[in-house]
Motif scaffolding. Structure first.
Motif, short mmCIF file in Angstrom:
data_model
loop_
_atom_site.label_atom_id
_atom_site.label_comp_id
_atom_site.label_asym_id
_atom_site.label_seq_id
_atom_site.Cartn_x
_atom_site.Cartn_y
_atom_site.Cartn_z
N GLU A 27 0.85 -1.19 0.00
CA GLU A 27 0.00 0.00 0.00
C GLU A 27 0.89 1.25 0.00
O GLU A 27 2.06 1.20 0.41
CB GLU A 27 -0.91 0.02 1.23
N ILE A 28 0.34 2.36 -0.46
CA ILE A 28 1.04 3.63 -0.44
C ILE A 28 0.29 4.57 0.49
O ILE A 28 -0.88 4.87 0.28
CB ILE A 28 1.13 4.25 -1.85
N VAL A 29 0.97 5.00 1.53
CA VAL A 29 0.39 5.92 2.51
C VAL A 29 1.15 7.24 2.38
O VAL A 29 2.38 7.26 2.42
CB VAL A 29 0.53 5.37 3.95
N CYS A 30 0.42 8.33 2.23
CA CYS A 30 1.05 9.62 1.97
C CYS A 30 0.52 10.69 2.90
O CYS A 30 -0.68 10.75 3.19
CB CYS A 30 0.83 10.03 0.51
N CYS A 31 1.43 11.56 3.36
CA CYS A 31 1.05 12.70 4.18
C CYS A 31 1.65 13.95 3.57
O CYS A 31 2.87 14.07 3.45
CB CYS A 31 1.55 12.51 5.62
N ASP A 32 0.79 14.88 3.17
CA ASP A 32 1.24 16.15 2.62
C ASP A 32 1.24 17.20 3.73
O ASP A 32 0.24 17.38 4.43
CB ASP A 32 0.34 16.61 1.48
N ASP A 33 2.37 17.86 3.87
CA ASP A 33 2.54 18.83 4.95
C ASP A 33 2.11 20.23 4.48
O ASP A 33 2.93 21.11 4.25
CB ASP A 33 4.00 18.84 5.42
N PHE A 34 0.80 20.41 4.29
CA PHE A 34 0.23 21.72 3.99
C PHE A 34 0.96 22.44 2.85
O PHE A 34 1.36 23.61 2.98
CB PHE A 34 0.20 22.61 5.25
N SER A 35 1.17 21.74 1.76
CA SER A 35 1.86 22.34 0.60
C SER A 35 1.09 23.55 0.09
O SER A 35 -0.15 23.58 0.10
CB SER A 35 1.99 21.31 -0.52
N THR A 36 1.83 24.55 -0.39
CA THR A 36 1.22 25.74 -0.97
C THR A 36 1.24 25.71 -2.49
O THR A 36 0.76 26.65 -3.12
CB THR A 36 1.94 27.00 -0.47
N ASP A 37 1.78 24.65 -3.08
CA ASP A 37 1.75 24.48 -4.53
C ASP A 37 0.71 23.41 -4.87
O ASP A 37 -0.24 23.21 -4.12
CB ASP A 37 3.15 24.16 -5.08
N THR A 38 0.86 22.72 -5.96
CA THR A 38 -0.14 21.73 -6.38
C THR A 38 0.18 20.31 -5.92
O THR A 38 -0.42 19.35 -6.42
CB THR A 38 -0.26 21.74 -7.92
N THR A 39 1.08 20.15 -4.98
CA THR A 39 1.48 18.80 -4.52
C THR A 39 0.27 17.98 -4.07
O THR A 39 0.09 16.83 -4.49
CB THR A 39 2.49 18.90 -3.37
N ALA A 40 -0.56 18.54 -3.19
CA ALA A 40 -1.71 17.80 -2.66
C ALA A 40 -2.67 17.41 -3.78
O ALA A 40 -3.22 16.30 -3.79
CB ALA A 40 -2.43 18.63 -1.61
N GLU A 41 -2.87 18.30 -4.74
CA GLU A 41 -3.75 18.01 -5.87
C GLU A 41 -3.21 16.86 -6.71
O GLU A 41 -3.97 15.97 -7.13
CB GLU A 41 -3.89 19.26 -6.73
N ILE A 42 -1.91 16.84 -6.92
CA ILE A 42 -1.29 15.77 -7.70
C ILE A 42 -1.44 14.44 -6.98
O ILE A 42 -1.76 13.41 -7.59
CB ILE A 42 0.20 16.08 -7.97
N ILE A 43 -1.26 14.42 -5.68
CA ILE A 43 -1.40 13.19 -4.90
C ILE A 43 -2.82 12.63 -5.03
O ILE A 43 -3.02 11.42 -5.17
CB ILE A 43 -1.05 13.44 -3.42
N ARG A 44 -3.80 13.51 -5.03
CA ARG A 44 -5.20 13.07 -5.11
C ARG A 44 -5.54 12.46 -6.48
O ARG A 44 -6.56 11.78 -6.61
CB ARG A 44 -6.13 14.25 -4.82
N ARG A 45 -4.69 12.66 -7.46
CA ARG A 45 -4.91 12.05 -8.77
C ARG A 45 -4.60 10.56 -8.79
O ARG A 45 -4.88 9.87 -9.76
CB ARG A 45 -4.05 12.76 -9.83
N PHE A 46 -3.98 10.07 -7.70
CA PHE A 46 -3.63 8.66 -7.59
C PHE A 46 -4.63 7.99 -6.64
O PHE A 46 -4.47 8.06 -5.41
CB PHE A 46 -2.19 8.50 -7.09
N PRO A 47 -5.65 7.35 -7.16
CA PRO A 47 -6.74 6.82 -6.31
C PRO A 47 -6.30 5.73 -5.35
O PRO A 47 -6.99 5.47 -4.36
CB PRO A 47 -7.76 6.30 -7.33
N ASN A 48 -5.19 5.05 -5.64
CA ASN A 48 -4.75 3.96 -4.76
C ASN A 48 -3.95 4.44 -3.56
O ASN A 48 -3.58 3.64 -2.70
CB ASN A 48 -3.91 2.96 -5.56
N VAL A 49 -3.67 5.73 -3.51
CA VAL A 49 -2.87 6.28 -2.41
C VAL A 49 -3.78 6.59 -1.22
O VAL A 49 -4.80 7.27 -1.37
CB VAL A 49 -2.12 7.55 -2.85
N ARG A 50 -3.40 6.09 -0.06
CA ARG A 50 -4.11 6.42 1.18
C ARG A 50 -3.52 7.72 1.73
O ARG A 50 -2.32 7.80 2.01
CB ARG A 50 -3.95 5.32 2.22
#
Length: 274
Positions: A27-50
């Motif tokens: 599994e892929i578990v990811c934590c975004d630390d309040f990015s101010t760029d598009t990092t969080a948006e890019i992560i959400r494009r990967f549906p298998n990422v928790r």
């Protein structure tokens, strides 16, 4: 995977992780630390990422790492920064092999300099990683940027949540565990720091090193280290046909590194005397 303002790399990193050739499910578990760029948006494009929400109260490495470790479910935890891009489909298999074989308690990968890495950054990466012969002679070395350990060990020995730098070194050094460097587990990871960023990074590492190892280099030792590293820089420059005009910048870089490290160590020692 922890991320912060990594829009240049996070998509490549996640795609490379999902494409790994590996016999067991992961599994892929990811934590975004309040990015101010598009990092969080890019992560959400990967549906298998928790996605795990970042702890409140500002970024503290240990808090984020411990929260993700608790959220994960596998026997082995693989830590991989959002900007550490796996370079082939066998990175994961190679990285965890010493753990699966029972020959190591924690492992770390080979970090290759990026194509745009400054020549001094490239030289430092190759020296710290490469075939592993140089780092093997150092008193201690470990990097969490691309690494793995048993989840049970991490849960029983969590990361110290008071460290702002070198939380990985403190965790790995705290007790007697066997650490293996996996030279054939390849990720692309390097930073072209500005002088200000370099100073901040090495000040933090010096402060942490004094706390972990009790080290506080003298002025004379620090100056000797500056000279020794600059000589190694000169040898690398000559071997790689880099202009001699670059050497003054190398000397400046080493002054910033070594004396920022010493300043951090000295400040820690002063605080302990209060």
């Amino acid at each position: 995977m922890r991320a912060h303002n990594d829009e240049k790399f996070v998509g490549r990193t996640l795609a490379a992780i999902e494409a790994q050739s590996f016999s067991s499910p992961f599994e892929i578990v990811c934590c975004d630390d309040f990015s101010t760029d598009t990092t969080a948006e890019i992560i959400r494009r990967f549906p298998n990422v928790r996605i795990v929400d970042a702890p409140l109260g500002g970024y503290v490495p240990g808090k984020t790492l411990n929260k993700m470790a608790r959220a994960a479910s596998g026997e082995i935890l693989v830590f991989n920064n959002a900007d550490a891009v796996p370079q082939n489909g066998h990175w994961l298999e190679a990285l965890v092999k010493p753990l699966v074989d029972g020959t190591a308690d924690a492992v770390y990968a080979n970090q290759l300099p990026r194509p745009n890495a400054d020549w001094l950054v490239r030289k430092d990466n190759l020296r710290a990683f490469g075939d592993g012969t140089v780092a093997s002679r150092w008193s201690f070395f470990f990097s969490l940027a691309s690494s793995a350990a048993f989840r049970k060990d991490v849960l029983e020995n969590p990361f110290d949540e008071t460290f702002k730098f070198s939380e990985d070194v403190e965790w790995a050094h705290r007790r007697n565990i066997k650490i293996a460097y996996v030279a054939n587990a390849l990720v692309e990871h390097s930073h072209n720091y500005t002088n200000a960023e370099l100073s901040r990074r090495f000040y933090g590492e010096g402060y942490a090193a004094a706390r972990i190892f009790g080290v506080c280099p003298t002025f004379a030792r620090t100056l000797a280290e500056v000279c020794a590293e600059t000589l190694r820089d000169a040898a690398f420059a000559f071997a790689n046909k880099i202009s001699p005009l670059e050497l003054p910048r190398a000397f400046e870089r080493r002054l910033i590194q070594k004396f920022s490290f010493r300043r951090g160590a000295v400040d820690y020692k002063k605080e302990m005397k209060k």
